[in-house]
Write an enzyme that holds these catalytic residues in place. Sequence first.
Site, mmCIF file in Angstrom:
data_model
loop_
_atom_site.group_PDB
_atom_site.id
_atom_site.type_symbol
_atom_site.label_atom_id
_atom_site.label_comp_id
_atom_site.label_asym_id
_atom_site.label_seq_id
_atom_site.Cartn_x
_atom_site.Cartn_y
_atom_site.Cartn_z
ATOM 1 N N HIS B 51 0.850 -1.189 0.000
ATOM 2 C CA HIS B 51 0.000 0.000 0.000
ATOM 3 C C HIS B 51 0.892 1.248 0.000
ATOM 4 C CE1 HIS B 51 -3.924 -1.894 1.786
ATOM 5 N NE2 HIS B 51 -3.487 -2.539 0.728
ATOM 6 N N GLU B 53 0.990 3.818 1.871
ATOM 7 C CA GLU B 53 1.531 4.211 3.176
ATOM 8 C C GLU B 53 2.752 3.376 3.576
ATOM 9 O OE1 GLU B 53 -1.637 3.433 2.399
ATOM 10 O OE2 GLU B 53 -3.032 4.191 3.897
ATOM 11 N N CYS B 81 -5.907 1.640 6.217
ATOM 12 C CA CYS B 81 -6.503 0.359 6.630
ATOM 13 C C CYS B 81 -5.850 -0.103 7.938
ATOM 14 C CB CYS B 81 -6.296 -0.684 5.535
ATOM 15 S SG CYS B 81 -4.593 -1.288 5.406
ATOM 16 N N CYS B 84 -1.981 -0.426 7.571
ATOM 17 C CA CYS B 84 -1.256 0.837 7.414
ATOM 18 C C CYS B 84 -1.351 1.696 8.671
ATOM 19 C CB CYS B 84 -1.775 1.588 6.189
ATOM 20 S SG CYS B 84 -1.359 0.733 4.660
#
Lengths: 149, 149
Positions: B51, B53, B81, B84
Site C-alpha cells: 500500500h 503508506e 486500513c 497501514c
Amino acid sequence: MSLDPMKRALELAEEASLKNEVPVGAVITHNGEIIAEAHNTKEAEIQAIRHAEMIVIEKASQALGAWRLNECSLYVTLEPCLMCAGAIIQSRVGKVYFATKDPKGGAVASLYNFFDDERLNHQPIWDCGQYQEEASLLLKNFFKKKRQK
Amino acid sequence: MSLDPMKRALELAEEASLKNEVPVGAVITHNGEIIAEAHNTKEAEIQAIRHAEMIVIEKASQALGAWRLNECSLYVTLEPCLMCAGAIIQSRVGKVYFATKDPKGGAVASLYNFFDDERLNHQPIWDCGQYQEEASLLLKNFFKKKRQK
C-alpha cells in the site's frame, strides 16, 4: 511434513536474538512444505515495519507468484500486532498459528480480535499456544538482557 | 512549503490509476519538505501489502536513516486500513492527514479508532477532509471502470 513449522519459527526467533533483534520468527507453509521463513530485521534495516510476519508474507508471495495466500498457513512465535494482523488479512492468509500472546500489542486475542471481525473481507482460521513457554522465555530473556545493558 | 502535500498525494493517486493500481497516493514531509512519495504497487509487485503508506514509510525511514518518524507528517488520499494504521503507529509518525474516509476498511475513523487508543504506545495527531471530493471521485471512477470491463 518433515519439519515442525513452529519449531522452525522458534529457531528463527533465536537467530534474531543473537543479532540483537526482538526474537520473533515466522514461517509460511503451503501443501505441508515451508516456502518462506523470516525473523524481525527492524534494527538491521532501520525500518519499524520489518516484522517477521511482513517479511515472510513478502517472501511467500514471491515464491508463489500470487498475492493471495488462502492456501497457506503462517506460524509465528508471538501474537501479531495491529500492522501484521492487518497484513495477514490483506494477503488472505488461510490459517495463522502463534505461540504466545502479546497482552500489550496483540491484535488477534489480546487488544483486538481482528480475525473474528466479520466486517472485514477475510477471517483467517487461527489458534495459539504451541511452544508457548519457549517463545515467551525467549522474549523475557531478551528484554532482561537489554535492561541490564 | 512549495508544494501542497495532499495535492501531490492526489497526483500520485492519479498516476496509480493509470497503471491499473487502486488510486491511493501518499507523501511524507519533514521540516515542511516532502521527503518521500509513493502510490500503491500491489498489482505491479504482486504483493497485497504494498500500500502507498507502507512504501512511503519505508522511503522516509531510508531518507532520514531512522525508523522513528515522530517529526514527520504523512498525507494520504484514503483513510489508512488496519495494516497501514498499525504501521504508522509502529513508525511513530507524528501527524497523519487523509483526504477521504474508508467506511469498509478504515482504521482511524471508520471501523476502528487506532490513533485514539491510549493502550498503544503512540497516538498520532490526525485530521481528514482536505480534497475529500477529489480523492473520493478518483476511487469511484476507478472501480466503475473496473466493473465495466
